[in-house]
Write a protein that holds these residues in place. Structure first.
Motif, mmCIF file in Angstrom:
data_model
loop_
_atom_site.group_PDB
_atom_site.id
_atom_site.type_symbol
_atom_site.label_atom_id
_atom_site.label_comp_id
_atom_site.label_asym_id
_atom_site.label_seq_id
_atom_site.Cartn_x
_atom_site.Cartn_y
_atom_site.Cartn_z
ATOM 1 N N LYS A 52 0.821 -1.220 0.000
ATOM 2 C CA LYS A 52 0.000 0.000 0.000
ATOM 3 C C LYS A 52 0.852 1.265 0.000
ATOM 4 N N LYS A 53 1.878 1.294 0.829
ATOM 5 C CA LYS A 53 2.730 2.494 0.911
ATOM 6 C C LYS A 53 3.436 2.764 -0.419
ATOM 7 N N ASN A 55 2.704 1.547 -3.527
ATOM 8 C CA ASN A 55 1.786 1.830 -4.628
ATOM 9 C C ASN A 55 1.218 3.246 -4.514
ATOM 10 N N SER A 56 0.972 3.686 -3.309
ATOM 11 C CA SER A 56 0.522 5.061 -3.099
ATOM 12 C C SER A 56 1.606 6.047 -3.538
ATOM 13 N N PHE A 57 2.852 5.757 -3.149
ATOM 14 C CA PHE A 57 3.978 6.602 -3.554
ATOM 15 C C PHE A 57 4.109 6.640 -5.081
ATOM 16 N N ASN A 59 1.815 6.063 -7.355
ATOM 17 C CA ASN A 59 0.685 6.809 -7.928
ATOM 18 C C ASN A 59 0.858 8.305 -7.737
ATOM 19 N N ASN A 60 1.221 8.719 -6.535
ATOM 20 C CA ASN A 60 1.377 10.153 -6.233
ATOM 21 C C ASN A 60 2.489 10.803 -7.050
ATOM 22 N N ASN A 61 3.474 10.012 -7.437
ATOM 23 C CA ASN A 61 4.608 10.538 -8.202
ATOM 24 C C ASN A 61 4.546 10.179 -9.691
ATOM 25 N N HIS A 62 3.401 9.652 -10.119
ATOM 26 C CA HIS A 62 3.146 9.335 -11.526
ATOM 27 C C HIS A 62 4.231 8.425 -12.121
ATOM 28 N N LYS A 66 4.456 -0.669 -10.164
ATOM 29 C CA LYS A 66 3.522 -1.105 -9.121
ATOM 30 C C LYS A 66 4.106 -2.293 -8.379
ATOM 31 N N SER A 139 11.717 3.995 -2.832
ATOM 32 C CA SER A 139 11.107 5.263 -3.257
ATOM 33 C C SER A 139 12.148 6.191 -3.875
ATOM 34 N N LYS A 147 11.558 8.421 -13.067
ATOM 35 C CA LYS A 147 10.741 9.636 -13.162
ATOM 36 C C LYS A 147 10.895 10.252 -14.517
#
Length: 147
Positions: A52-53, A55-57, A59-62, A66, A139, A147
């Protein structure tokens, strides 16, 4: 022609016939069976948290990355597309091979060895602090290389 020896015994394998190793193996299995609910709940909770942590990261950073999870078995997939099998994953990752290698070299310099195929397994001794460190390194590395 080999001569057959009377009362000969053959042991094959790395640990075969070693009574100390056999006893240690038995004690480990006994511990796992007696504590399986506690062990597997711990591993499952850490795995869910990790998935969860990150995948959230992502998603938030495009980031087109996954984490997929089955129980406590985790894998980094270097695409958000639906990957149905090994061949699709390999084809998808082939064009990213240099970035993936650079990313894995980055994590190795941080004392984290990621498998070539992205599989991640936690051990029972891991704590949330260990997983947070892993999340932090992954991350930073994914931001640097994807990126």
């Amino acid at each position: 022609k080999l001569k057959k020896q009377k009362n000969s015994v053959f042991f094959g394998g790395t640990f075969s016939g070693n009574p100390l190793v056999t006893e240690v193996g038995f004690k480990n299995l006994d511990f796992i069976f007696k504590n399986k609910k506690k062990i597997f709940n711990h591993l499952e909770n850490l795995s869910i948290y990790f998935e969860k942590k990150l995948n959230s990261f992502f998603n938030n950073n495009h980031l087109d990355i996954k984490i997929i999870r089955y129980c406590s078995i985790l894998r980094i997939i270097y695409s958000k597309k639906l990957i149905r099998n090994k061949l699709e994953r390999e084809k998808s990752e082939k064009k990213l091979a240099k970035k993936i290698n650079d990313f894995q070299s980055f994590t190795l310099k941080k004392n984290i060895l990621l498998s070539k195929r992205g599989a991640i397994f936690f051990c029972y001794s891991y704590t949330k602090k260990n997983v947070d460190h892993l999340i932090d390194v992954i991350s930073k590395g994914t931001l640097k290389f994807f990126k």
